[in-house]
Design a protein around this motif. Structure first.
Motif, short mmCIF file in Angstrom:
data_model
loop_
_atom_site.label_atom_id
_atom_site.label_comp_id
_atom_site.label_asym_id
_atom_site.label_seq_id
_atom_site.Cartn_x
_atom_site.Cartn_y
_atom_site.Cartn_z
N ARG B 312 0.81 -1.21 0.00
CA ARG B 312 0.00 0.00 0.00
C ARG B 312 0.85 1.26 0.00
O ARG B 312 0.35 2.34 -0.29
CB ARG B 312 -0.89 0.03 1.25
N CYS B 313 2.10 1.15 0.42
CA CYS B 313 2.91 2.35 0.69
C CYS B 313 3.46 2.95 -0.61
O CYS B 313 4.12 2.27 -1.39
CB CYS B 313 4.04 1.99 1.63
N ILE B 314 3.20 4.25 -0.82
CA ILE B 314 3.70 4.91 -2.02
C ILE B 314 4.84 5.88 -1.68
O ILE B 314 5.10 6.84 -2.40
CB ILE B 314 2.58 5.67 -2.76
N ALA B 315 5.50 5.61 -0.54
CA ALA B 315 6.53 6.53 -0.07
C ALA B 315 7.60 6.81 -1.13
O ALA B 315 8.09 7.93 -1.24
CB ALA B 315 7.18 5.99 1.21
N CYS B 328 -1.92 9.20 -0.81
CA CYS B 328 -1.83 7.79 -0.41
C CYS B 328 -3.13 7.36 0.25
O CYS B 328 -3.60 8.00 1.19
CB CYS B 328 -0.66 7.59 0.56
N THR B 344 8.33 6.95 6.17
CA THR B 344 8.02 8.38 6.07
C THR B 344 6.94 8.80 7.04
O THR B 344 6.74 9.97 7.28
CB THR B 344 7.55 8.75 4.64
N MET B 345 6.20 7.84 7.62
CA MET B 345 5.18 8.18 8.60
C MET B 345 5.76 8.30 10.02
O MET B 345 5.13 8.86 10.90
CB MET B 345 4.07 7.12 8.58
S1 SF4 Z 1 4.22 5.98 4.94
FE1 SF4 Z 1 3.13 7.51 3.71
S2 SF4 Z 1 3.09 6.62 1.67
FE2 SF4 Z 1 3.60 4.95 3.06
S3 SF4 Z 1 1.61 4.04 3.56
FE3 SF4 Z 1 2.04 5.56 5.12
S4 SF4 Z 1 1.00 7.40 4.38
FE4 SF4 Z 1 1.18 6.02 2.63
#
Ligand code: SF4
Lengths: 357, 369
Positions: B312-315, B328, B344-345
């Motif tokens: 799911r992560c688009i970091a 996201c 990144t979270m």
């Molecule tokens: S770290 Fe950012 S990009 Fe990755 S899943 Fe969490 S909100 Fe989405």
């Protein structure tokens, strides 16, 4: 200090029991325990109820019957180091419970304290801590009427843990201050600069190359609360921003009352040294703990009398207004930044961690 | 603090903003390279005060965010070893690996310690000769000198029980990779002031020329950031693509030569994998042969680590400026600081963390809905 051998009035002035370290036997319930209680705890915390030495503290019900509401609070205290500039775990444990009671508008009356001590703990340090707790109790006008000591094996406890439970009485006719009583149109006030305790303790740990002269703000705030009620201000809510700092406290109140709290960054009092330390470590001063500050929510019309009442008190001399309460977005805390922007103030997430660069 | 207050002066920022609004006539996508700058933008609300012509995208300059998942997993494996005292900057502890983070390793009995300087880790090694002390040496050019110094110092003291898990990244290679990508949207860079304080900015003119983008060395306070944006806008409006220094009070063209010497003594430039982005040529620092003995990966066999990113992560796309955290689907729902899907979270320099912390949902107060 219940379950011990009876030794009425043996408040021996000899400062310390004959062991210079706490041994497991001091928690065994036998003669050593009695010795510790009679020679260390009781003389320091001296009061008639404690002196009785019953299994439970017995107080007259009259005081309860005359009150509108009864408040009860309990708190476990763990702090490293046990002694820090501006306080120690003894003072902290009393002030923490006194303040929790005061924050609903109650007058703190009685405290029960349990000491869990690590085997090998220096008796002299314990003595200093108990004296400090006793001094804080005297300052706050509460009596420690019950207690307990246990000794845990070396390594099972980090020096000393203290839990305190307190009972406070809300005088008849006083409307208690509650988390869900904040209203749009209220003003937000703080009793002094934020972040002193957290930074003082962090610096005292010594594992940061942080030289600071900041002292913890640990203090009993019931005097401040009494002065506030005496001023005639309509007190809607009070909160002492301890762990999680002002950010956590404000978020809790905004959530419980379903309102939006708006803070003006330029008005938030933070000492220069605390601000500098936060800058280096990447902390938000609003996330840093306090142990002797309170946030007060009163109607706009009562701001002047609230500030006048605070300013006349030793722990409120630097009180100021930091924000206001709006209706929406409900449950949110917003900050108007120094440059005229707006952002949300979030709850801190877990432990505060210094940033990398 | 006086100097900081000066660079947070609201009136001054508003004056610069007025200039930006007046002079910016066409849409422009600007990337601030460093996560510290991202946080400063969002935290001060400056990003939302810029005119609509300007879109800010957030760069890869977040060391925690770009540390590859396999390296995080290797760190977890090392930290679980009973003989190891695993030392790290605090920021790294919450970063999710494939299974758990360093906090969970610590809770399960691992000896994980937060240090504030890599030299503290060397001291721990000297004080615990019967234990192995591993330091998680991550970061950009900013932390490289201190990390290099820890290795040099351990060598000088002849400490056989100190080693480093290295994951060092260099900014210029990443800037090239972003600009060279066919999906690139970035029209100008606000270069990372702290990185330039160490490295200078002599590496940038070839990039500015080759890709025809303005590169403006920019600081971190609101006044600095506003100045950086204005300088970039002026270049774009007048069709220039130059390297300009808008952080002259801290940065010089040559940078801190002593620090560069220290870095070169211990590390050498090489290819490197960036989390979410992939391999970027000449974008990482690796231990030189003379210091190979201090490589934790060579010293300990942690076996094969099986790493798996959240689908799911688009970091990775966020770190290259192609998408924003709010694009996201998991943002603020499945992915929160308490339950992060990506680094990144949780990083204090991560763009998702900045958006989550400072501007999720409505940020405008009102009396009545
Ligand atoms: S770290 Fe950012 S990009 Fe990755 S899943 Fe969490 S909100 Fe989405």
């Amino acid at each position: 200090m219940s379950d011990t051998a009876r030794s009425p009035d043996r408040t021996c002035p000899l400062p310390l029991p004959h062991h210079d370290r706490i041994v497991l036997g001091h928690g065994s319930g036998g003669r050593l325990t009695a010795d510790l209680v009679d020679r260390l705890f009781k003389p320091r915390l001296e009061n008639p109820v404690l002196r009785e030495g019953d299994d439970a503290a017995v107080v007259p019900a009259g005081a309860l019957a005359e009150s509108g509401e009864v408040a009860l609070s309990t708190d476990a205290h763990i702090v490293r180091p046990l002694f820090f500039p501006g306080g120690d775990i003894g003072r902290l444990s009393i002030c923490g419970t006194v303040n929790d009671l005061a924050m609903v508008g109650a007058r703190p009356a009685w405290i029960a304290a349990a000491f869990i001590i690590e085997e090998g703990f220096a008796t002299e340090d314990l003595d200093r801590i108990v004296r400090s707790a006793a001094a804080a109790a005297r300052e706050a006008g509460v009596t420690v009427i019950a207690g307990d000591t246990k000794v845990a094996e070396r390594g099972a406890v980090d020096g000393l843990f203290i839990t305190t439970t307190g009972v406070g009485l809300v005088p008849t006719g006083r409307r208690s201050a509650r988390a869900n009583r904040v209203e749009p149109g209220d003003a937000v006030l703080v009793s002094g600069p934020l972040g002193d305790h957290g930074i003082a303790v962090l610096a005292a740990r010594g594992d940061l190359a942080l030289q600071t002269t900041i002292e913890s703000d640990t203090a009993p705030l019931n005097g401040l609360v009494e002065a506030l009620y005496a001023s005639g201000a309509a007190v809607h809510a009070l909160r002492d921003p301890t762990r999680g700092g002002a950010a956590a406290a404000l978020n809790e109140l905004a959530g419980a009352s379903g309102v939006c709290v708006v803070i003006e960054e330029e008005r938030v009092p933070v000492r220069r040294e605390v601000a500098a330390a936060c800058e280096i470590l990447g902390f938000d001063p609003l996330h840093v703990a306090n142990e002797g500050r309170l946030l007060a929510f009163v109607p706009e019309a009562d701001v002047d009398r609230t500030l006048a009442a605070f300013h006349a008190q030793p722990y409120g001399a630097a009180a100021c207004r930091i924000g206001r309460v709006e209706a929406t977005p409900a449950g949110r805390v917003l900050l108007e930044t120094g440059i005229g922007g707006t952002r949300i103030v979030d709850m801190p997430s877990g432990e505060l961690l210094p940033r990398i660069c | 603090m006086k100097h900081l207050t000066e660079y947070r002066d609201g009136a001054l920022v508003r004056r610069v903003l007025d200039d930006i609004t007046r002079e910016s006539t066409r849409p422009a996508v600007l990337m601030e390279v460093c996560g510290g700058q991202t946080h400063s933008f969002v935290r001060s609300g400056l990003d939302r005060m810029l005119p609509e012509t300007i879109t800010l995208v957030h760069g890869p300059g977040c060391p925690v965010c770009v540390t590859p998942l396999e390296v995080v997993d290797r760190a977890l494996a090392l930290a679980r070893r009973p003989e190891v005292i695993f030392t790290s900057f605090g920021d790294m502890l919450r970063v999710p690996g494939t299974d758990g983070d360093l906090f969970s390793v610590r809770a399960a009995g691992g000896d994980v310690r937060v240090v504030y300087s890599p030299l503290d880790a060397v001291t721990i090694a000297a004080e615990n000769p019967d234990r192995e002390v591993v330091f998680f040496a991550i970061g950009f050019e900013t932390t490289a000198p201190a990390n290099a110094m820890s290795v040099a110092e351990a060598k000088r003291q002849g400490l056989p029980n100190y080693s480093v898990l290295v994951s060092h990244a260099c900014v210029p290679g990443a800037m090239r990779a972003i600009l060279g990508d066919s999906h690139n949207r970035v029209q100008a860079f606000l270069a990372a002031g702290h990185v330039c304080a160490v490295m200078g900015y002599h590496e940038y003119p070839p990039i500015a020329r080759e890709f025809e983008v303005p590169i403006v060395v920019t600081g971190f306070e609101p006044v600095d950031l506003a100045h950086g944006v204005l300088t970039a806008v002026r270049q774009l409006e007048s069709g220039r693509a130059e390297v300009e220094n808008a952080y002259g009070r801290v940065v010089s063209e040559v940078g801190n030569v002593e620090a560069q010497v220290l870095i070169n003594e211990v590390f050498e430039l090489g290819d490197r994998v960036w989390r979410g982005i992939g391999m970027i040529p000449a974008s990482g620092l690796h231990l030189r042969d003379a210091y190979r003995d201090f490589d934790a990966c060579a010293r300990f066999d942690v076996g094969a680590v099986h790493s798996e990113e959240s689908a799911r992560c688009i970091a990775g796309e966020i770190l290259q400026g192609r998408r924003k955290p709010t694009d996201c689907a998991a943002f603020g729902t499945e992915c929160t600081p308490e339950n992060p899907l990506g680094a990144t979270m949780v990083s204090s320099e991560g763009a998702c963390a900045a958006y989550y912390r400072y501007e999720r949902g409505p940020v405008c107060a009102g009396r009545v809905p």
